[in-house]
Design a protein around this motif. Structure first.
Motif, PDB file in Angstrom:
ATOM      1  N   ASP A 159       0.839  -1.194   0.000  1.00  8.68           N
ATOM      2  CA  ASP A 159       0.000   0.000   0.000  1.00  8.68           C
ATOM      3  C   ASP A 159       0.877   1.248   0.000  1.00  8.68           C
ATOM      4  N   ALA A 160       0.262   2.405   0.070  1.00  8.42           N
ATOM      5  CA  ALA A 160       1.008   3.659  -0.050  1.00  8.42           C
ATOM      6  C   ALA A 160       2.054   3.817   1.044  1.00  8.42           C
ATOM      7  N   ARG A 161       1.801   3.245   2.212  1.00 13.08           N
ATOM      8  CA  ARG A 161       2.759   3.348   3.321  1.00 13.08           C
ATOM      9  C   ARG A 161       3.853   2.295   3.242  1.00 13.08           C
ATOM     10  N   GLY A 162       3.640   1.278   2.373  1.00 17.20           N
ATOM     11  CA  GLY A 162       4.643   0.231   2.240  1.00 17.20           C
ATOM     12  C   GLY A 162       4.267  -1.080   2.883  1.00 17.20           C
ATOM     13  N   PHE A 163       3.046  -1.190   3.402  1.00 21.30           N
ATOM     14  CA  PHE A 163       2.624  -2.413   4.070  1.00 21.30           C
ATOM     15  C   PHE A 163       2.073  -3.428   3.076  1.00 21.30           C
ATOM     16  N   ALA A 164       2.186  -4.698   3.454  1.00 25.75           N
ATOM     17  CA  ALA A 164       1.639  -5.795   2.650  1.00 25.75           C
ATOM     18  C   ALA A 164       0.629  -6.548   3.499  1.00 25.75           C
ATOM     19  N   ARG A 165      -0.583  -6.658   3.009  1.00 30.30           N
ATOM     20  CA  ARG A 165      -1.603  -7.415   3.715  1.00 30.30           C
ATOM     21  C   ARG A 165      -1.389  -8.910   3.495  1.00 30.30           C
ATOM     22  N   ALA A 166      -1.894  -9.702   4.435  1.00 28.33           N
ATOM     23  CA  ALA A 166      -1.744 -11.161   4.310  1.00 28.33           C
ATOM     24  C   ALA A 166      -2.440 -11.669   3.066  1.00 28.33           C
TER      25      ALA A 166
ATOM     26  N   ASP B  83      -7.041  -9.503   5.688  1.00 24.32           N
ATOM     27  CA  ASP B  83      -6.613  -8.246   5.087  1.00 24.32           C
ATOM     28  C   ASP B  83      -5.746  -7.456   6.059  1.00 24.32           C
ATOM     29  N   ALA B  84      -5.453  -8.045   7.211  1.00 23.93           N
ATOM     30  CA  ALA B  84      -4.574  -7.405   8.188  1.00 23.93           C
ATOM     31  C   ALA B  84      -3.111  -7.569   7.770  1.00 23.93           C
ATOM     32  N   VAL B  85      -2.232  -6.883   8.489  1.00 25.54           N
ATOM     33  CA  VAL B  85      -0.791  -7.016   8.278  1.00 25.54           C
ATOM     34  C   VAL B  85      -0.230  -7.889   9.394  1.00 25.54           C
ATOM     35  N   TRP B  86       0.364  -8.999   9.019  1.00 31.89           N
ATOM     36  CA  TRP B  86       1.112  -9.846   9.963  1.00 31.89           C
ATOM     37  C   TRP B  86       2.590  -9.516   9.809  1.00 31.89           C
ATOM     38  N   VAL B  87       3.261  -9.255  10.924  1.00 31.92           N
ATOM     39  CA  VAL B  87       4.688  -8.921  10.874  1.00 31.92           C
ATOM     40  C   VAL B  87       5.483 -10.054  10.231  1.00 31.92           C
ATOM     41  N   ARG B  88       5.212 -11.281  10.645  1.00 28.77           N
ATOM     42  CA  ARG B  88       5.973 -12.427  10.131  1.00 28.77           C
ATOM     43  C   ARG B  88       5.831 -12.558   8.615  1.00 28.77           C
ATOM     44  N   ASP B  89       4.599 -12.522   8.130  1.00 29.59           N
ATOM     45  CA  ASP B  89       4.360 -12.633   6.688  1.00 29.59           C
ATOM     46  C   ASP B  89       5.057 -11.506   5.944  1.00 29.59           C
ATOM     47  N   SER B  90       4.967 -10.300   6.503  1.00 30.76           N
ATOM     48  CA  SER B  90       5.557  -9.131   5.851  1.00 30.76           C
ATOM     49  C   SER B  90       7.070  -9.270   5.733  1.00 30.76           C
TER      50      SER B  90
ATOM     51  N   VAL C 189       3.916  -7.102  23.100  1.00 26.45           N
ATOM     52  CA  VAL C 189       4.060  -6.379  21.837  1.00 26.45           C
ATOM     53  C   VAL C 189       3.297  -7.125  20.753  1.00 26.45           C
ATOM     54  N   HIS C 190       2.539  -6.393  19.929  1.00 26.54           N
ATOM     55  CA  HIS C 190       1.658  -7.029  18.952  1.00 26.54           C
ATOM     56  C   HIS C 190       2.370  -7.329  17.629  1.00 26.54           C
ATOM     57  N   ILE C 191       1.898  -8.377  16.968  1.00 27.61           N
ATOM     58  CA  ILE C 191       2.511  -8.815  15.712  1.00 27.61           C
ATOM     59  C   ILE C 191       1.534  -8.758  14.534  1.00 27.61           C
ATOM     60  N   ARG C 192       0.371  -8.104  14.748  1.00 32.04           N
ATOM     61  CA  ARG C 192      -0.630  -8.009  13.695  1.00 32.04           C
ATOM     62  C   ARG C 192      -1.436  -6.737  13.905  1.00 32.04           C
ATOM     63  N   PHE C 193      -1.819  -6.079  12.806  1.00 30.89           N
ATOM     64  CA  PHE C 193      -2.595  -4.846  12.946  1.00 30.89           C
ATOM     65  C   PHE C 193      -3.431  -4.599  11.695  1.00 30.89           C
ATOM     66  N   ASN C 194      -4.322  -3.632  11.806  1.00 31.63           N
ATOM     67  CA  ASN C 194      -5.240  -3.272  10.730  1.00 31.63           C
ATOM     68  C   ASN C 194      -4.514  -2.430   9.687  1.00 31.63           C
ATOM     69  N   ALA C 195      -4.428  -2.941   8.479  1.00 31.85           N
ATOM     70  CA  ALA C 195      -3.693  -2.242   7.422  1.00 31.85           C
ATOM     71  C   ALA C 195      -4.327  -0.904   7.075  1.00 31.85           C
ATOM     72  N   ARG C 196      -5.623  -0.764   7.292  1.00 25.65           N
ATOM     73  CA  ARG C 196      -6.320   0.468   6.914  1.00 25.65           C
ATOM     74  C   ARG C 196      -6.302   1.529   8.009  1.00 25.65           C
TER      75      ARG C 196
ATOM     76  N   VAL D 274      -6.738  -5.016  14.789  1.00 25.94           N
ATOM     77  CA  VAL D 274      -7.913  -5.465  14.053  1.00 25.94           C
ATOM     78  C   VAL D 274      -9.113  -5.353  14.995  1.00 25.94           C
ATOM     79  N   MET D 275     -10.193  -4.770  14.510  1.00 23.30           N
ATOM     80  CA  MET D 275     -11.370  -4.547  15.339  1.00 23.30           C
ATOM     81  C   MET D 275     -12.449  -5.589  15.041  1.00 23.30           C
ATOM     82  N   GLU D 276     -13.180  -5.962  16.070  1.00 23.15           N
ATOM     83  CA  GLU D 276     -14.279  -6.904  15.928  1.00 23.15           C
ATOM     84  C   GLU D 276     -15.375  -6.497  16.909  1.00 23.15           C
ATOM     85  N   ASN D 277     -16.555  -6.217  16.371  1.00 21.23           N
ATOM     86  CA  ASN D 277     -17.681  -5.766  17.195  1.00 21.23           C
ATOM     87  C   ASN D 277     -17.326  -4.523  18.006  1.00 21.23           C
ATOM     88  N   GLY D 278     -16.580  -3.613  17.369  1.00 20.43           N
ATOM     89  CA  GLY D 278     -16.271  -2.344  17.991  1.00 20.43           C
ATOM     90  C   GLY D 278     -15.139  -2.364  18.991  1.00 20.43           C
TER      91      GLY D 278
END
Length: 440
Positions: free
Chosen positions: A92-99, A114-121, A178-185, A192-196
């Protein structure tokens, strides 16, 4: 590594008349079954006539003419050209790659792939870096990940765990580390959000943290990351890693590991963290606030665990054999050869790893481990989702639906090929080189 291996489930379904058939199954699933039963589908063909000759299943008429016993540079380039966009990664524009680039009409992915996993990236980074034309994109991706780890939320998790390591042992421990996954958007790289609310996920995955530390320090040592790129925030972020690994006692910490499953003391997680610390020690002039005596102590502790567990038999062999955490053979052990660079392991240690992993090699791919229920036969009809299975109860529940002998055979052939090519280069042994070509 989030690929969906559905064909195994389809084949098992076809042979189990007692299983309920989902609506519409007769169409696409039946076509897969017919395709899999066509003559010659499971008949290996011979490639080459010399000492490196091998037999392999070939499903693609496009690929068949490209297979060789050995490859020249021009032939390798021809393969890359033929595969074309199959080798492309979209950043994406910031340089991230979604799973996975897969969304519904509302631009959502209910599986959260559609999240970003550090390991996959980081694996994508390695792939991009291997091609000169993609190296600017590789650097952009690595720096984007460094900004994630330097973000206010991640900084708070680093410091919170350093100040109070017991936070990892609470029921919310998987969310406190420390987290290893986050919302790419998300503009601030939020969860990553689920039910708010942030989706509960076990972020205890030291293998991903160790691999990031390793590859970032390598990029610094190799001049890929320049002095101007080492902002105050990025340097401070790297300098937190040894204090964090000390606080959580990484050499004895149970984590979800490469497969994000039941918490165990994983040899591969300890190994990747140790390799990262070794690289940090070599890059000490760039990070003057790092206490080198601490790094040296941590490296010693890491190797003590690695050597002890390999001697006992593999990935997590320190448990009773009837414990679900017990495991010897696991494809994650390949991390010890590549991408890790463990200076104290010897030829015999790497050969031992290859021997431990060997039983996982199948006819079309490589199993993660024996008895792996994830993506196994009927997974999508009985389980239907990819929830967190890092608790013993969730892991056992999924395992109770496992059909023996239907473990997914993952596309780790490419990883195994690189591992063998590393061994060939390191020890000047043509046997590794020939097997590397076969797995390629």
């Amino acid at each position: 590594m989030k690929a969906f291996v559905l064909a195994i489930g389809f084949l098992v379904l076809a042979g189990c008349a007692s299983q309920p058939k989902p609506d519409g199954w007769e169409g696409p699933i039946a076509r897969v079954i017919v395709q899999a039963k066509r003559p010659g589908y499971e008949t290996p063909i011979s490639i080459g006539k010399g000492p490196g000759a091998y037999r392999v299943l070939v499903h693609s008429p496009v690929i068949r003419p490209l297979l060789r016993e050995t490859y020249s540079r021009a032939q390798r380039d021809s393969i890359r050209k033929t595969l074309g966009k199959s080798l492309d990664f979209s950043l994406d524009a910031r340089g991230f790659a979604r799973a996975a680039d897969r969304v519904d009409a509302d631009e959502n992915d209910p599986t959260h792939y559609d999240a970003v996993w550090v390991r996959d990236s980081l694996w994508i980074y390695l792939g991009l870096k291997s091609n000169p034309a993609d190296q600017p994109a590789a650097k952009k991706l690595l720096l984007a990940l460094s900004d994630y780890f330097a973000s206010p939320a991640q900084t708070a998790r680093f410091e919170g765990m350093i100040e109070n390591p017991a936070l990892r042992l609470t029921p919310e421990g998987g969310m406190n580390v420390v987290h290893i996954r986050f919302n790419a958007r998300s503009p601030d790289m939020a969860d990553v959000m689920e039910n708010g609310a942030p989706q509960t996920w076990n972020h205890k995955q030291n293998d991903a943290l160790g691999l990031f530390l390793d590859l970032f320090c390598r990029a610094v040592l190799e001049g890929e990351i320049k002095k101007a790129d080492l902002t105050k925030a990025r340097k401070a972020m790297i300098e937190r890693f040894p204090r964090y690994f000390k606080a959580v006692k990484f050499d004895a910490m149970v984590d979800a590991g490469s497969w994000e499953e039941i918490e165990r003391l994983n040899t591969s997680s300890v190994a990747l963290a140790t390799s990262g610390l070794e690289r940090l020690a070599k890059a000490k002039k760039y990070f003057p606030k790092v206490k080198q005596s601490l790094v040296a102590t941590l490296i010693d502790k890491g190797y003590a665990t690695i050597e002890r567990q390999l001697e006992k038999g593999g990935e997590s062999p320190v448990y009773a054999k009837d414990d679900p955490r017990y495991r010897e053979s696991d494809a994650a052990l390949l991390n010890l050869i590549y991408p890790a660079k463990l200076s104290r392991l010897r030829h015999k240690d790497f050969d031992a790893v290859l021997g431990i992993v060997a039983p996982l090699i199948g006819t079309v791919g490589i199993k993660r481990y024996i008895g792996d229920s994830y993506q196994s036969g009927n997974f999508w009809f009985q389980q239907g989702k990819t929830d967190d299975t890092s608790s013993e109860s969730a892991f056992s529940d999924r395992g109770s639906k496992f059909l023996e002998g239907t473990e997914a055979q993952w596309f780790f052939d490419s990883w195994y090929s690189v591992v063998l090519s590393q061994m060939a280069a390191r020890y000047h042994d043509d046997r590794y080189a020939a097997d590397s070509v076969r797995f390629l």
